[in-house]
Design a protein around this motif. Structure first.
Motif, PDB file in Angstrom:
ATOM      1  N   GLU A  70       0.841  -1.204   0.000  1.00 39.37           N
ATOM      2  CA  GLU A  70       0.000   0.000   0.000  1.00 39.37           C
ATOM      3  C   GLU A  70       0.872   1.248   0.000  1.00 39.37           C
ATOM      4  OE1 GLU A  70      -2.810   0.015   3.180  1.00 39.37           O
ATOM      5  OE2 GLU A  70      -4.087  -1.496   2.240  1.00 39.37           O
ATOM      6  N   TRP A  71       0.456   2.249  -0.754  1.00 42.56           N
ATOM      7  CA  TRP A  71       1.180   3.517  -0.755  1.00 42.56           C
ATOM      8  C   TRP A  71       0.539   4.483   0.245  1.00 42.56           C
ATOM      9  CZ3 TRP A  71      -2.852   6.327  -2.712  1.00 42.56           C
ATOM     10  CH2 TRP A  71      -3.639   5.755  -3.712  1.00 42.56           C
ATOM     11  N   GLN A  76      -0.581   9.726  -2.943  1.00 39.79           N
ATOM     12  CA  GLN A  76      -1.896  10.327  -3.151  1.00 39.79           C
ATOM     13  C   GLN A  76      -1.755  11.783  -3.607  1.00 39.79           C
ATOM     14  OE1 GLN A  76      -4.659   8.654  -2.970  1.00 39.79           O
ATOM     15  NE2 GLN A  76      -6.368  10.012  -2.497  1.00 39.79           N
ATOM     16  N   MET A  77      -0.874  12.529  -2.955  1.00 39.20           N
ATOM     17  CA  MET A  77      -0.715  13.941  -3.303  1.00 39.20           C
ATOM     18  C   MET A  77       0.070  14.111  -4.602  1.00 39.20           C
ATOM     19  SD  MET A  77      -0.258  15.724   0.440  1.00 39.20           S
ATOM     20  CE  MET A  77      -1.037  17.292   0.013  1.00 39.20           C
ATOM     21  N   ALA A  78       1.030  13.231  -4.861  1.00 40.41           N
ATOM     22  CA  ALA A  78       1.755  13.290  -6.133  1.00 40.41           C
ATOM     23  C   ALA A  78       0.820  12.997  -7.303  1.00 40.41           C
ATOM     24  CB  ALA A  78       2.917  12.302  -6.123  1.00 40.41           C
ATOM     25  N   LYS A 107      -6.641   7.014   5.588  1.00 38.34           N
ATOM     26  CA  LYS A 107      -5.801   5.834   5.788  1.00 38.34           C
ATOM     27  C   LYS A 107      -4.398   6.024   5.218  1.00 38.34           C
ATOM     28  CE  LYS A 107      -7.058   3.292   1.560  1.00 38.34           C
ATOM     29  NZ  LYS A 107      -7.556   2.003   1.027  1.00 38.34           N
ATOM     30  N   ARG A 108      -4.194   7.093   4.440  1.00 37.65           N
ATOM     31  CA  ARG A 108      -2.891   7.338   3.835  1.00 37.65           C
ATOM     32  C   ARG A 108      -1.925   8.042   4.789  1.00 37.65           C
ATOM     33  NH1 ARG A 108      -3.326   3.666  -0.128  1.00 37.65           N
ATOM     34  NH2 ARG A 108      -5.206   4.015  -1.386  1.00 37.65           N
ATOM     35  N   ASP A 109      -2.352   8.346   5.989  1.00 35.40           N
ATOM     36  CA  ASP A 109      -1.452   8.860   7.030  1.00 35.40           C
ATOM     37  C   ASP A 109      -0.971  10.274   6.744  1.00 35.40           C
ATOM     38  OD1 ASP A 109      -0.133   8.712   9.450  1.00 35.40           O
ATOM     39  OD2 ASP A 109       1.691   7.851   8.607  1.00 35.40           O
ATOM     40  N   TYR A 110      -1.925  11.178   6.514  1.00 34.33           N
ATOM     41  CA  TYR A 110      -1.604  12.588   6.342  1.00 34.33           C
ATOM     42  C   TYR A 110      -1.159  13.206   7.663  1.00 34.33           C
ATOM     43  CZ  TYR A 110      -3.995  12.750   1.782  1.00 34.33           C
ATOM     44  OH  TYR A 110      -4.376  12.548   0.482  1.00 34.33           O
ATOM     45  N   GLY A 111      -0.355  14.269   7.560  1.00 37.78           N
ATOM     46  CA  GLY A 111       0.026  15.024   8.735  1.00 37.78           C
ATOM     47  C   GLY A 111      -1.125  15.900   9.216  1.00 37.78           C
TER      48      GLY A 111
END
Length: 316
Positions: A70-71, A76-78, A107-111
């Protein structure tokens, strides 16, 4: 290699490399679940983790996690940056921040600071004051801009002056601290120069990057990297300039630029080098993978790694 007539192909190659490396690096936070070896995680300083035997294992093909991979928010932002380039041919901050907000997956672990900005944008409230006022008014110096920006460098690799302006716009949406902007520019310029390097030597590439980076801590540490040279070990470079443990651009980007230029023709080795020093593992890997793939395209990304990576979203 660089195709001046097809910036989308350049950016797509960089995005594939960034996403594969991000997903690969992300697996090493959970290494205990699949391999009984110690790993530095966010603490490269512990000497047991920088022994030659262990470093050799990380740099060899025998230490590869099982798929699927999983990325993270890096990819996601790129993906959103590339989507915006394809539709707008450049960065419009208002359009970009709204696209970031629309594509958030927790779930992508954003700050947390980035999520606060994107919440404002999603609610159609002014988001710029929150970005500029972060961290007591200094703005975020985090590596979140560097993690997503390599494809932009690949897109605008035919015009470095225009690229610098675009990198600044892409960075300032979420990170206004001068070091964060410098880190974004450094990664974007490295990706651009990798794409069109021709016969330039490693030292010439690094010097060209340094010449384009605004003065500050990122530039100072890039000069420290240049002084260490290309025979230095990854752990010694990380010891000197950081490995992303503090998640700032100054602590992340100089090592990543060194690792990418050091192994520019070898995607797996470049990414494994990024992983081997611990720290902010997935982001280090994503930054390095995006820069290297801008120069090599798909040619040195293992097919098995692409197959193991979680598919990219349909919208990109």
């Amino acid at each position: 290699m660089w195709n001046p007539k097809d910036p989308n192909a350049n950016a797509t190659a960089s995005l594939i490399g960034l996403s594969v490396a991000d997903a690969f690096g992300n697996q090493f936070f959970d290494i205990a679940n699949w391999q009984s070896v110690p790993f530095p995680g966010r603490q490269w300083e512990e000497p047991d983790y920088s022994t030659p035997d262990l470093t050799d294992r990380f740099l060899s093909a025998d230490l590869t996690p099982p798929g699927p991979w999983e990325w993270t928010d890096d990819t996601q932002m790129a993906c959103t940056v590339v989507e915006q380039l394809r539709h707008g041919r450049g960065i419009d901050p208002d359009r970009l921040v709204k696209a970031f907000a629309a594509r958030v997956e927790l779930k992508r672990d954003y700050g947390p600071s980035v999520l606060s900005i994107l919440d404002e944008a999603r609610a159609e409230r002014p988001w710029r004051p929150l970005t500029a006022g972060a961290f007591g008014g200094s703005g975020s110096m985090g590596n979140g801009t560097a993690m997503r920006i390599a494809p932009l460098g690949a897109w605008f690799c035919d015009d470095l002056t225009h690229l610098e302006a675009q990198a600044r716009l892409c960075s300032e949406v979420t990170h206004t601290h001068p070091d964060a902007i410098a880190g974004g520019i450094a990664v974007a310029v490295t990706a651009a120069l990798a794409a069109r390097r021709g016969a330039a030597t490693r030292t010439e590439l690094l010097e060209a990057v340094i010449d384009r980076v605004p003065r500050g801590e990122v530039e100072t540490r890039l000069r420290a990297v240049a002084a260490l040279g290309w025979d230095a070990t990854a752990t010694s470079v990380a010891a000197a300039v950081g490995n992303g443990q503090r998640t700032s651009c100054a602590d992340t980007v100089p090592f990543c630029v060194w690792a990418a230029i050091r192994h520019l023709g070898n995607f797996p080795l470049a990414v494994r080098t990024a992983v081997s020093v611990g720290g902010d593992i997935d982001t280090n890997a994503a930054i390095v993978g995006g820069m290297v793939a801008a120069g090599t395209g798909f040619t040195t990304i293992p097919d098995a790694w692409i197959a193991a990576r979680e598919p990219l979203p349909d919208w990109v």
